[in-house]
Write an enzyme that holds these catalytic residues in place. Structure first.
Site, short mmCIF file in Angstrom:
data_model
loop_
_atom_site.label_atom_id
_atom_site.label_comp_id
_atom_site.label_asym_id
_atom_site.label_seq_id
_atom_site.Cartn_x
_atom_site.Cartn_y
_atom_site.Cartn_z
N SER A 1 18.09 58.95 67.21
CA SER A 1 18.26 57.92 66.18
C SER A 1 17.44 58.15 64.92
O SER A 1 17.55 57.37 63.97
CB SER A 1 17.93 56.54 66.75
OG SER A 1 19.03 56.06 67.51
N LYS B 1 19.38 58.03 61.76
CA LYS B 1 19.62 56.83 60.95
C LYS B 1 18.81 56.81 59.67
O LYS B 1 19.14 56.09 58.73
CB LYS B 1 19.33 55.58 61.79
CG LYS B 1 20.29 55.37 62.96
CD LYS B 1 20.00 54.07 63.69
CE LYS B 1 20.99 53.81 64.82
NZ LYS B 1 20.76 54.67 65.98
N SER C 1 17.53 49.70 65.45
CA SER C 1 18.24 50.96 65.64
C SER C 1 19.66 50.73 66.18
O SER C 1 20.14 51.47 67.05
CB SER C 1 17.47 51.89 66.60
OG SER C 1 17.91 53.21 66.51
#
Length: 424
Positions: free
Chosen positions: A68, A71, A131
């Site tokens: 993640s 992101k 997230s």
């Protein structure tokens, strides 16, 4: 409290540091290994945001799975789109039935969605704070029209930052195997996972925080409710446990960002940032050591890394008063030489009390052509590099030098006489 005793060894260290600052890097100092701070993970990097000076590193140039942390790139593009009018915070996106179903998969990091409209700001906050994978996927579709088109924009953006070895399959960082086949980008591997190097992640973060420092207002939020429907909210707690006010916050580490990442391949990852020495530190840690048996290890290892950097490194001001003047020849001048000094102060770096980035001396062959005007920038140099250097986007820091006195040019007759003197 007893006064500290001054030892001969201490006096010698002080004088050596002072001499290094004034006269540049002697041979012994040039050999100092500044890459001795342990990084508790497969890879990582710590750097000063303003200068890009690397303060600790391990395998920082090798691409690794980043989960993640992807992101950071995705949300950077969304923030940039808002700044340039391609999106507004009040624009909306509505998930499909398949996206609603995926958002309720409790094995993934998500906020549960309903088949209703959500604002760009709601989804953006969910991406940073919790997230939320499907929230970021919705933002990608809203901006670019499809996951594939958004990934193309991500790749193009990385290229503009000088990053060319990143591998991107998803907008959220999820492994393709965790997505329904209908949601995967066509032609990508069934188990494809995004990869970038720690240094490249650092480059992205550096550009993000320098361009949009207000991002920290979003990344430091510890608790926030997400409005699933008009009558239902979902409590989000930031996964970054080191944040001030969060569960593993450290009183001496005022962390206010930035992003976590976790997957089977990536392990536990964390990008953290905090104010430091009137500047800002950024750390990137990939696949934290010991996380197989302790799910707090990325925070423990990052805290240890930040403390070690804080203890070892200090920014130092290099200026006219504490930096040696450099003597250079003047061609056709009434004086054969002049001295150069810094035109303005610059920031260098001291490691374990020793200056390791003094101003680089000009080559002995350097020369100026008369006339020379006092105070007018006429030459440039850089700081001497230590073993760690800088992030690629700021590989060297150019420093202007100016003469301390003017030198007039010889007239034709004077030049002729000098030529005769040299000839005989």
């Amino acid at each position: 409290m007893q006064p500290r005793k001054t030892t001969w060894a201490g006096l010698v260290l002080v004088w050596l540091s002072l001499l290094a600052l004034i006269f540049g890097a002697p041979t012994a100092q040039a050999a100092v290994n500044t890459n001795t701070i342990p990084v508790g993970g497969t890879a990582g990097v710590v750097f000063d945001l303003t200068s890009g000076k690397v303060l600790a590193a391990k395998d920082a140039a090798t691409p690794h799975p980043l989960a993640s942390l992807t992101k950071i790139v995705s949300l950077y593009l969304i923030r940039d789109a808002v700044a340039h009018g391609r999106l507004s915070w009040t624009d909306t996106a509505t998930p499909t039935a398949a996206e609603v179903k995926l958002s309720k998969d409790t094995n993934l990091s998500n906020v549960p969605l309903a088949e209703k409209s959500y604002t760009v700001k709601e989804l953006y906050d969910a991406g940073w704070i919790y997230s939320a994978n499907v929230a970021v996927m919705l933002l990608a579709n809203r901006l670019a029209g499809s996951q594939q088109a958004f990934i193309k924009e991500m790749q193009e953006h990385l290229t503009t930052l000088g990053i060319r070895d990143a591998t991107l399959y998803t907008t959220s960082g999820l492994n393709n195997s965790l997505l329904p086949e209908s949601m995967r980008v066509h032609g990508t591997p069934a188990d494809g996972e995004n990869k970038m190097s720690a240094a490249d992640i650092g480059v992205v973060v550096r550009h993000l925080l320098q361009t949009y420092p207000d991002v920290l207002q979003d990344t430091q939020v510890v608790h926030k409710n997400f409005a699933v429907t008009a009558s239902q909210t979902y409590a989000m707690t930031n996964w970054n446990a080191l944040l001030t006010g969060n569960s593993l916050a450290q009183s001496d580490l005022p962390v206010d960002g930035l992003k976590t990442g976790t997957s089977d391949l990536a392990g536990q990852c964390l990008v953290a940032t905090m104010p430091w020495q009137n500047r800002r530190l950024v750390s990137v840690l990939l696949h934290a050591n010991g996380a197989e048996t302790d799910d707090t290890k990325r925070f423990v290892q990052t805290a240890a890394l930040l403390r070690a950097v804080n203890q070892a490194w200090r920014p130092v001001t290099l200026n006219r008063e504490n930096t040696a003047k450099q003597k250079v020849k003047v061609t056709d001048g009434k004086q054969a030489s002049t001295t150069l000094q810094l035109t303005k102060s610059v920031v260098g770096w001291a490691y374990q009390g020793q200056v390791v980035t003094p101003v680089r001396a000009l080559p002995k062959t350097a020369a100026l052509s008369a006339p020379v005007v006092k105070g007018r920038p006429t030459a440039s140099t850089t700081l001497t590099k230590d073993t760690l250097g800088y992030l690629p986007q700021n590989d060297s820091q150019e420093i202007s030098l100016a003469p301390t006195k003017s030198v007039a040019k010889l007239n034709f007759f004077e030049r002729f006489l000098r030529w005769l003197g040299q000839l005989f």
